[in-house]
Design a protein around this motif. Structure first.
Motif, PDB file in Angstrom:
ATOM      1  N   PRO A 150      31.615  32.897  33.680  1.00 50.22           N
ATOM      2  CA  PRO A 150      31.598  32.012  34.814  1.00 50.22           C
ATOM      3  C   PRO A 150      31.652  30.968  34.713  1.00 50.22           C
ATOM      4  CG  PRO A 150      30.048  33.788  35.222  1.00 50.22           C
ATOM      5  CD  PRO A 150      30.919  33.587  33.837  1.00 50.22           C
ATOM      6  N   ALA A 151      31.302  30.422  34.172  1.00 54.05           N
ATOM      7  CA  ALA A 151      31.888  28.807  33.917  1.00 54.05           C
ATOM      8  C   ALA A 151      32.845  28.850  33.965  1.00 54.05           C
ATOM      9  CB  ALA A 151      30.859  27.803  33.459  1.00 54.05           C
ATOM     10  N   GLN A 152      33.957  29.293  33.004  1.00 53.04           N
ATOM     11  CA  GLN A 152      35.502  29.178  32.932  1.00 53.04           C
ATOM     12  C   GLN A 152      36.286  29.362  34.079  1.00 53.04           C
ATOM     13  OE1 GLN A 152      37.381  27.929  30.638  1.00 53.04           O
ATOM     14  NE2 GLN A 152      38.864  28.352  31.062  1.00 53.04           N
ATOM     15  N   VAL A 153      35.801  30.445  34.951  1.00 54.40           N
ATOM     16  CA  VAL A 153      36.483  31.325  36.246  1.00 54.40           C
ATOM     17  C   VAL A 153      36.382  30.179  37.676  1.00 54.40           C
ATOM     18  CG1 VAL A 153      36.240  32.643  37.978  1.00 54.40           C
ATOM     19  CG2 VAL A 153      35.857  33.516  35.644  1.00 54.40           C
ATOM     20  N   PHE A 154      35.546  29.314  37.057  1.00 56.40           N
ATOM     21  CA  PHE A 154      35.518  28.367  38.255  1.00 56.40           C
ATOM     22  C   PHE A 154      36.337  27.084  37.831  1.00 56.40           C
ATOM     23  CE2 PHE A 154      30.191  29.117  38.259  1.00 56.40           C
ATOM     24  CZ  PHE A 154      30.369  30.547  38.900  1.00 56.40           C
ATOM     25  N   LYS A 155      35.975  26.513  37.349  1.00 58.06           N
ATOM     26  CA  LYS A 155      36.874  25.192  36.839  1.00 58.06           C
ATOM     27  C   LYS A 155      38.410  26.255  36.664  1.00 58.06           C
ATOM     28  CE  LYS A 155      37.995  22.745  32.375  1.00 58.06           C
ATOM     29  NZ  LYS A 155      37.701  22.578  30.442  1.00 58.06           N
ATOM     30  N   GLU A 156      38.749  27.393  36.696  1.00 57.80           N
ATOM     31  CA  GLU A 156      39.923  28.006  36.676  1.00 57.80           C
ATOM     32  C   GLU A 156      40.759  27.341  37.744  1.00 57.80           C
ATOM     33  OE1 GLU A 156      40.685  31.223  34.389  1.00 57.80           O
ATOM     34  OE2 GLU A 156      40.480  30.476  32.494  1.00 57.80           O
ATOM     35  N   GLU A 157      39.563  27.910  39.092  1.00 56.62           N
ATOM     36  CA  GLU A 157      40.204  28.546  40.703  1.00 56.62           C
ATOM     37  C   GLU A 157      39.559  26.987  40.787  1.00 56.62           C
ATOM     38  OE1 GLU A 157      40.645  31.203  41.371  1.00 56.62           O
ATOM     39  OE2 GLU A 157      41.129  31.128  39.683  1.00 56.62           O
ATOM     40  N   LYS A 212      33.591  33.852  43.110  1.00 57.17           N
ATOM     41  CA  LYS A 212      33.022  34.980  42.958  1.00 57.17           C
ATOM     42  C   LYS A 212      33.194  34.815  41.538  1.00 57.17           C
ATOM     43  CE  LYS A 212      31.679  35.720  47.755  1.00 57.17           C
ATOM     44  NZ  LYS A 212      31.153  37.447  48.352  1.00 57.17           N
ATOM     45  N   ALA A 213      33.259  34.836  40.806  1.00 60.50           N
ATOM     46  CA  ALA A 213      33.748  35.107  39.167  1.00 60.50           C
ATOM     47  C   ALA A 213      33.634  36.296  38.875  1.00 60.50           C
ATOM     48  CB  ALA A 213      33.092  34.662  38.263  1.00 60.50           C
ATOM     49  N   ARG A 214      33.266  37.207  38.829  1.00 64.29           N
ATOM     50  CA  ARG A 214      32.775  38.208  38.596  1.00 64.29           C
ATOM     51  C   ARG A 214      33.917  39.209  39.523  1.00 64.29           C
ATOM     52  NH1 ARG A 214      31.700  37.914  33.905  1.00 64.29           N
ATOM     53  NH2 ARG A 214      29.475  36.851  33.401  1.00 64.29           N
ATOM     54  N   SER A 215      34.392  38.899  41.313  1.00 69.07           N
ATOM     55  CA  SER A 215      35.336  39.411  41.919  1.00 69.07           C
ATOM     56  C   SER A 215      36.748  39.079  40.734  1.00 69.07           C
ATOM     57  CB  SER A 215      36.056  39.096  42.940  1.00 69.07           C
ATOM     58  OG  SER A 215      33.941  39.481  43.623  1.00 69.07           O
ATOM     59  N   ILE A 216      37.257  37.616  40.475  1.00 68.27           N
ATOM     60  CA  ILE A 216      38.313  37.810  39.921  1.00 68.27           C
ATOM     61  C   ILE A 216      38.545  37.888  38.237  1.00 68.27           C
ATOM     62  CG2 ILE A 216      39.809  35.680  38.858  1.00 68.27           C
ATOM     63  CD1 ILE A 216      38.363  34.112  41.198  1.00 68.27           C
ATOM     64  N   ASP A 217      37.935  37.857  37.526  1.00 69.54           N
ATOM     65  CA  ASP A 217      37.524  38.417  36.339  1.00 69.54           C
ATOM     66  C   ASP A 217      35.936  38.719  35.596  1.00 69.54           C
ATOM     67  OD1 ASP A 217      38.514  38.193  33.204  1.00 69.54           O
ATOM     68  OD2 ASP A 217      40.137  37.708  33.479  1.00 69.54           O
ATOM     69  N   GLY A 218      35.965  40.173  35.808  1.00 69.78           N
ATOM     70  CA  GLY A 218      35.048  40.963  34.789  1.00 69.78           C
ATOM     71  C   GLY A 218      34.041  40.060  33.118  1.00 69.78           C
ATOM     72  N   LEU A 219      35.851  39.559  33.074  1.00 67.99           N
ATOM     73  CA  LEU A 219      35.481  39.756  31.033  1.00 67.99           C
ATOM     74  C   LEU A 219      34.996  38.556  30.652  1.00 67.99           C
ATOM     75  CD1 LEU A 219      37.707  41.883  30.494  1.00 67.99           C
ATOM     76  CD2 LEU A 219      35.138  42.524  30.172  1.00 67.99           C
ATOM     77  N   LYS A 220      35.355  37.187  31.522  1.00 66.38           N
ATOM     78  CA  LYS A 220      35.191  35.058  31.303  1.00 66.38           C
ATOM     79  C   LYS A 220      33.756  35.275  31.837  1.00 66.38           C
ATOM     80  CE  LYS A 220      39.915  33.873  32.499  1.00 66.38           C
ATOM     81  NZ  LYS A 220      41.090  33.197  32.629  1.00 66.38           N
ATOM     82  N   ALA A 257      35.510  38.597  48.294  1.00 65.54           N
ATOM     83  CA  ALA A 257      35.054  39.099  46.988  1.00 65.54           C
ATOM     84  C   ALA A 257      36.850  39.956  46.823  1.00 65.54           C
ATOM     85  CB  ALA A 257      34.170  39.710  47.050  1.00 65.54           C
ATOM     86  N   GLN A 258      37.591  38.978  46.636  1.00 63.59           N
ATOM     87  CA  GLN A 258      38.967  39.358  45.918  1.00 63.59           C
ATOM     88  C   GLN A 258      39.641  38.718  44.978  1.00 63.59           C
ATOM     89  OE1 GLN A 258      40.388  41.588  47.719  1.00 63.59           O
ATOM     90  NE2 GLN A 258      39.129  41.899  49.018  1.00 63.59           N
ATOM     91  N   ARG A 259      40.041  39.327  44.311  1.00 57.94           N
ATOM     92  CA  ARG A 259      40.784  38.948  42.328  1.00 57.94           C
ATOM     93  C   ARG A 259      41.602  37.731  43.450  1.00 57.94           C
ATOM     94  NH1 ARG A 259      41.335  41.356  37.353  1.00 57.94           N
ATOM     95  NH2 ARG A 259      42.623  39.790  36.540  1.00 57.94           N
ATOM     96  N   ASP A 260      42.653  37.840  44.002  1.00 57.36           N
ATOM     97  CA  ASP A 260      43.361  36.428  44.844  1.00 57.36           C
ATOM     98  C   ASP A 260      42.126  35.772  45.941  1.00 57.36           C
ATOM     99  OD1 ASP A 260      43.104  38.648  46.790  1.00 57.36           O
ATOM    100  OD2 ASP A 260      45.489  38.288  46.840  1.00 57.36           O
TER     101      ASP A 260
END
Length: 195
Positions: A156-163, A146-154, A119-122
Protein backbone atom coordinates in the motif's frame (compact mmCIF):
# COMPACT_ATOMS: atom_id res chain seq x y z
CA UNK A 1 -27.70 9.97 11.22
CA UNK A 2 -26.02 6.68 12.21
CA UNK A 3 -26.73 6.36 15.95
CA UNK A 4 -23.81 8.61 16.84
CA UNK A 5 -23.68 10.27 20.25
CA UNK A 6 -25.06 13.78 20.68
CA UNK A 7 -23.53 16.30 23.05
CA UNK A 8 -25.52 19.27 24.30
CA UNK A 9 -23.59 22.41 25.29
CA UNK A 10 -24.46 26.06 25.83
CA UNK A 11 -23.31 26.66 22.25
CA UNK A 12 -25.60 24.04 20.74
CA UNK A 13 -25.79 20.37 19.92
CA UNK A 14 -22.81 18.46 18.54
CA UNK A 15 -22.61 15.02 16.96
CA UNK A 16 -19.70 12.65 17.51
CA UNK A 17 -17.76 11.88 14.34
CA UNK A 18 -16.46 8.32 14.30
CA UNK A 19 -13.08 7.95 12.51
CA UNK A 20 -13.83 4.26 11.89
CA UNK A 21 -16.89 5.31 9.86
CA UNK A 22 -15.34 8.33 8.15
CA UNK A 23 -11.93 8.53 6.49
CA UNK A 24 -12.04 12.33 6.66
CA UNK A 25 -12.59 12.18 10.42
CA UNK A 26 -9.70 9.71 10.71
CA UNK A 27 -7.31 12.03 8.86
CA UNK A 28 -8.34 15.00 11.00
CA UNK A 29 -8.14 13.01 14.25
CA UNK A 30 -4.63 11.83 13.39
CA UNK A 31 -3.67 15.53 13.47
CA UNK A 32 -2.24 15.46 9.97
CA UNK A 33 -5.08 17.30 8.25
CA UNK A 34 -6.28 20.65 9.56
CA UNK A 35 -9.80 20.60 10.96
CA UNK A 36 -10.63 23.60 8.74
CA UNK A 37 -9.73 21.76 5.53
CA UNK A 38 -13.45 22.27 4.75
CA UNK A 39 -14.90 25.54 6.03
CA UNK A 40 -18.20 27.28 6.62
CA UNK A 41 -19.58 28.45 3.28
CA UNK A 42 -17.46 26.09 1.13
CA UNK A 43 -18.82 24.33 -1.94
CA UNK A 44 -17.81 20.66 -1.98
CA UNK A 45 -18.11 18.07 -4.74
CA UNK A 46 -18.15 14.71 -2.93
CA UNK A 47 -17.53 11.68 -5.16
CA UNK A 48 -18.49 8.36 -3.57
CA UNK A 49 -21.25 9.55 -1.24
CA UNK A 50 -22.21 6.05 -0.11
CA UNK A 51 -25.03 6.27 2.47
CA UNK A 52 -24.00 9.81 3.40
CA UNK A 53 -22.32 9.36 6.78
CA UNK A 54 -19.38 11.67 6.07
CA UNK A 55 -21.46 13.96 3.85
CA UNK A 56 -23.77 14.63 6.80
CA UNK A 57 -20.79 15.98 8.74
CA UNK A 58 -19.50 17.96 5.75
CA UNK A 59 -23.00 19.42 5.41
CA UNK A 60 -22.84 20.55 9.04
CA UNK A 61 -19.42 22.14 8.49
CA UNK A 62 -20.27 24.11 5.33
CA UNK A 63 -23.52 25.32 6.88
CA UNK A 64 -26.46 27.00 5.23
CA UNK A 65 -24.25 29.19 3.04
CA UNK A 66 -22.30 26.18 1.73
CA UNK A 67 -23.17 23.38 -0.64
CA UNK A 68 -22.37 19.68 -0.91
CA UNK A 69 -22.94 17.93 -4.23
CA UNK A 70 -22.92 14.20 -3.47
CA UNK A 71 -22.35 11.62 -6.21
CA UNK A 72 -23.02 7.90 -5.67
CA UNK A 73 -22.96 5.19 -8.34
CA UNK A 74 -24.97 2.48 -6.57
CA UNK A 75 -28.73 2.99 -6.84
CA UNK A 76 -29.40 0.95 -3.69
CA UNK A 77 -26.85 2.82 -1.56
CA UNK A 78 -27.86 6.08 -3.24
CA UNK A 79 -31.46 5.59 -2.08
CA UNK A 80 -30.24 5.47 1.52
CA UNK A 81 -28.16 8.61 0.93
CA UNK A 82 -31.21 10.35 -0.54
CA UNK A 83 -33.63 9.22 2.20
CA UNK A 84 -31.40 9.68 5.25
CA UNK A 85 -29.29 12.71 4.30
CA UNK A 86 -30.24 14.65 1.16
CA UNK A 87 -33.97 14.94 1.93
CA UNK A 88 -33.26 16.36 5.38
CA UNK A 89 -30.54 18.83 4.37
CA UNK A 90 -31.15 21.77 2.08
CA UNK A 91 -27.44 22.23 1.35
CA UNK A 92 -26.98 18.69 -0.08
CA UNK A 93 -27.69 17.91 -3.74
CA UNK A 94 -27.66 14.18 -4.61
CA UNK A 95 -26.68 12.56 -7.90
CA UNK A 96 -27.06 8.84 -8.51
CA UNK A 97 -24.46 8.71 -11.24
CA UNK A 98 -21.04 7.53 -12.32
CA UNK A 99 -18.37 9.98 -11.13
CA UNK A 100 -16.81 9.70 -14.59
CA UNK A 101 -19.71 11.77 -15.98
CA UNK A 102 -18.06 15.03 -14.89
CA UNK A 103 -20.32 17.33 -16.91
CA UNK A 104 -23.45 16.07 -15.11
CA UNK A 105 -22.37 17.90 -11.96
CA UNK A 106 -21.93 21.29 -13.65
CA UNK A 107 -24.11 24.29 -12.94
CA UNK A 108 -23.04 24.94 -9.35
CA UNK A 109 -20.00 27.08 -10.10
CA UNK A 110 -16.44 26.24 -9.17
CA UNK A 111 -15.95 24.17 -6.03
CA UNK A 112 -13.68 24.93 -3.08
CA UNK A 113 -13.09 21.21 -2.44
CA UNK A 114 -13.35 18.01 -4.47
CA UNK A 115 -13.44 14.98 -2.16
CA UNK A 116 -13.07 11.60 -3.87
CA UNK A 117 -13.71 8.33 -2.01
CA UNK A 118 -14.43 5.74 -4.69
CA UNK A 119 -13.18 2.17 -5.04
CA UNK A 120 -12.03 2.10 -8.66
CA UNK A 121 -8.72 1.12 -10.21
CA UNK A 122 -8.68 4.52 -11.98
CA UNK A 123 -9.85 6.52 -8.94
CA UNK A 124 -7.04 9.06 -9.29
CA UNK A 125 -7.90 9.71 -12.94
CA UNK A 126 -11.56 10.18 -12.01
CA UNK A 127 -10.61 12.61 -9.24
CA UNK A 128 -8.30 14.59 -11.54
CA UNK A 129 -10.92 14.80 -14.31
CA UNK A 130 -13.51 16.15 -11.88
CA UNK A 131 -11.07 18.57 -10.27
CA UNK A 132 -10.02 19.97 -13.65
CA UNK A 133 -13.67 20.67 -14.50
CA UNK A 134 -15.08 21.70 -11.11
CA UNK A 135 -12.31 22.84 -8.74
CA UNK A 136 -11.45 26.51 -8.51
CA UNK A 137 -7.82 27.56 -8.83
CA UNK A 138 -6.19 27.14 -5.44
CA UNK A 139 -8.97 24.76 -4.38
CA UNK A 140 -8.25 21.52 -2.56
CA UNK A 141 -8.51 17.95 -3.79
CA UNK A 142 -8.90 15.33 -1.05
CA UNK A 143 -8.34 11.91 -2.58
CA UNK A 144 -8.87 8.69 -0.66
CA UNK A 145 -6.44 6.19 -2.14
CA UNK A 146 -7.73 2.65 -1.70
CA UNK A 147 -4.53 0.70 -2.38
CA UNK A 148 -6.16 -2.72 -2.83
CA UNK A 149 -8.63 -1.31 -5.38
CA UNK A 150 -5.72 -0.04 -7.48
CA UNK A 151 -3.25 -2.91 -7.15
CA UNK A 152 -3.75 -5.85 -4.81
CA UNK A 153 -0.17 -7.07 -5.19
CA UNK A 154 1.83 -3.94 -4.39
CA UNK A 155 2.55 -2.70 -0.90
CA UNK A 156 0.00 0.00 0.00
CA UNK A 157 2.76 2.54 0.78
CA UNK A 158 4.06 2.15 -2.79
CA UNK A 159 0.58 2.64 -4.23
CA UNK A 160 0.12 5.79 -2.10
CA UNK A 161 3.43 7.16 -3.39
CA UNK A 162 2.59 6.39 -7.03
CA UNK A 163 -0.88 7.96 -6.85
CA UNK A 164 0.53 11.10 -5.20
CA UNK A 165 3.02 11.33 -8.07
CA UNK A 166 0.17 10.96 -10.59
CA UNK A 167 -1.43 14.02 -8.99
CA UNK A 168 1.84 15.96 -9.26
CA UNK A 169 2.13 14.92 -12.91
CA UNK A 170 -1.41 16.26 -13.46
CA UNK A 171 -0.38 19.68 -12.12
CA UNK A 172 -1.39 19.45 -8.46
CA UNK A 173 0.72 20.41 -5.47
CA UNK A 174 0.61 17.44 -3.09
CA UNK A 175 0.72 18.70 0.48
CA UNK A 176 0.17 15.55 2.53
CA UNK A 177 -0.17 11.80 2.15
CA UNK A 178 -1.84 10.51 5.32
CA UNK A 179 -1.87 6.78 6.02
CA UNK A 180 -5.28 6.19 7.62
CA UNK A 181 -4.26 3.32 9.90
CA UNK A 182 -5.57 2.39 12.46
CA UNK A 183 -8.94 3.63 11.18
CA UNK A 184 -8.72 2.18 7.67
CA UNK A 185 -6.23 -0.46 6.58
CA UNK A 186 -4.55 0.04 3.18
CA UNK A 187 -6.08 3.52 2.71
CA UNK A 188 -4.53 6.97 2.60
CA UNK A 189 -5.85 10.48 2.19
CA UNK A 190 -3.88 12.64 -0.24
CA UNK A 191 -4.39 16.37 0.18
CA UNK A 192 -3.46 18.45 -2.88
CA UNK A 193 -4.17 21.90 -4.28
CA UNK A 194 -4.91 23.01 -7.80
CA UNK A 195 -2.26 25.19 -9.43
Amino acid sequence: MYDEELLETRDGEYRSWDPFWSKLAGAILKGELPSDVIKDGDKVLYLGASTGTTISHVSDIVGSEGLVVGVELSARVGREFLEHVAKARTNVIPFISDARETERFAGFGKMDVVYCDIAQRDQTDIAVANAKVHLKMGGRLLLIVKARSIDGLKEPAQVFKEEAQRLRDAGFVVEKVIDLRPYDKDHALVSATMR
